[in-house]
Scaffold this motif. Sequence first.
Motif, PDB file in Angstrom:
ATOM      1  N   SER A 114       0.832  -1.196   0.072  1.00 55.60           N
ATOM      2  CA  SER A 114      -0.043   0.192   0.170  1.00 55.60           C
ATOM      3  C   SER A 114       0.717   1.275  -0.032  1.00 55.60           C
ATOM      4  O   SER A 114       0.667   2.171  -0.805  1.00 55.60           O
ATOM      5  N   LYS A 115       1.944   1.379   0.871  1.00 48.96           N
ATOM      6  CA  LYS A 115       3.006   2.293   0.808  1.00 48.96           C
ATOM      7  C   LYS A 115       3.391   2.691  -0.607  1.00 48.96           C
ATOM      8  O   LYS A 115       3.772   3.798  -1.015  1.00 48.96           O
ATOM      9  N   LEU A 116       4.010   1.360  -1.319  1.00 51.42           N
ATOM     10  CA  LEU A 116       4.289   1.347  -2.578  1.00 51.42           C
ATOM     11  C   LEU A 116       3.464   2.059  -3.583  1.00 51.42           C
ATOM     12  O   LEU A 116       3.944   2.915  -4.424  1.00 51.42           O
ATOM     13  N   LEU A 117       2.317   1.458  -3.263  1.00 49.08           N
ATOM     14  CA  LEU A 117       1.345   2.231  -4.508  1.00 49.08           C
ATOM     15  C   LEU A 117       0.965   3.864  -4.271  1.00 49.08           C
ATOM     16  O   LEU A 117       1.118   4.608  -4.987  1.00 49.08           O
ATOM     17  N   LEU A 118       1.228   4.341  -2.943  1.00 49.66           N
ATOM     18  CA  LEU A 118       0.978   5.600  -2.733  1.00 49.66           C
ATOM     19  C   LEU A 118       2.143   6.374  -3.332  1.00 49.66           C
ATOM     20  O   LEU A 118       2.132   7.594  -3.735  1.00 49.66           O
ATOM     21  N   ILE A 119       3.611   5.823  -3.267  1.00 48.36           N
ATOM     22  CA  ILE A 119       4.781   6.413  -3.881  1.00 48.36           C
ATOM     23  C   ILE A 119       4.331   6.580  -5.469  1.00 48.36           C
ATOM     24  O   ILE A 119       4.993   7.532  -5.693  1.00 48.36           O
ATOM     25  N   LEU A 146      12.278  -0.884  -5.769  1.00 48.21           N
ATOM     26  CA  LEU A 146      12.289  -1.093  -4.423  1.00 48.21           C
ATOM     27  C   LEU A 146      13.561  -0.370  -3.602  1.00 48.21           C
ATOM     28  O   LEU A 146      13.290   0.050  -2.470  1.00 48.21           O
ATOM     29  N   VAL A 147      14.488  -0.102  -4.157  1.00 46.08           N
ATOM     30  CA  VAL A 147      15.674   0.537  -3.914  1.00 46.08           C
ATOM     31  C   VAL A 147      15.189   2.006  -3.384  1.00 46.08           C
ATOM     32  O   VAL A 147      15.586   2.826  -2.465  1.00 46.08           O
ATOM     33  N   ALA A 153       8.005  -9.173  -6.170  1.00 49.18           N
ATOM     34  CA  ALA A 153       7.230  -9.513  -7.187  1.00 49.18           C
ATOM     35  C   ALA A 153       6.082  -8.856  -7.359  1.00 49.18           C
ATOM     36  O   ALA A 153       5.659  -8.572  -8.528  1.00 49.18           O
ATOM     37  N   LEU A 154       5.161  -8.932  -6.231  1.00 51.35           N
ATOM     38  CA  LEU A 154       4.044  -8.025  -6.434  1.00 51.35           C
ATOM     39  C   LEU A 154       4.047  -6.658  -6.720  1.00 51.35           C
ATOM     40  O   LEU A 154       3.431  -6.088  -7.496  1.00 51.35           O
ATOM     41  N   CYS A 155       5.126  -5.903  -5.899  1.00 51.80           N
ATOM     42  CA  CYS A 155       5.450  -4.582  -6.392  1.00 51.80           C
ATOM     43  C   CYS A 155       5.579  -4.585  -8.037  1.00 51.80           C
ATOM     44  O   CYS A 155       5.311  -3.502  -8.537  1.00 51.80           O
TER      45      CYS A 155
END
Length: 197
Positions: free
Chosen positions: A11-16, A143-144, A75-77
């Motif tokens: 969820s945090k990654l989607l907001l990014i 992701l980095v 993988a999901l990211c």
Amino acid sequence: MNKSMIRYLLSKLLLIEAVLLLVPVAVALYYRESSQVFTALFSTIGILVLLGGSGILQKPKNQRIYAKEGVLIVALCWILWSFFGGLPFVFARQIPSVIDAFFEISSGFTTTGATILNDVSVLSRSLLFWRSFTHLIGGMGVLVFALAIMDNAKNSHLEVMKAEVPGPVFGKVVSKLKNTAQILYLLYLALFSLFVI
């Protein structure tokens, strides 16, 4: 498996990604592009904020993640960022196929540069910029980049970083993982700036 932590980090990654999509919005404003492009970009941002925001409402009690969670998050990211990153092309009808748009953006995030387009200049300037911007983001690893800006007080994202970076052994430059990611990204952006000049 710590499913709540996987949900929380994704969820945090989607907001990014929603924040990153504001850059092509600025490009669209600068070039005064059509309302269809703005609608496409803001619709995607809205979806990402809705999904990401609802996923971070409840912080997990157990914030520990292990190798299998790290691999799954990576993988999901890649899949989620590529899917949602391709939506502006579909919504703007510049790449009508979801699969083609997914391929176009995943080639950006992986920096392969492959394309389904015979001529990339058919894209609007903001979406062409978004396509190019994904190469910059993906050059160091999605992701980095995310770990460089995400809050990680407990240093629990080590398994995610191990799953993202190449090679059998991962080493930190400094003691905190977030600082390591920031140093790597600063070096990457410095080299990028040097080549632009």
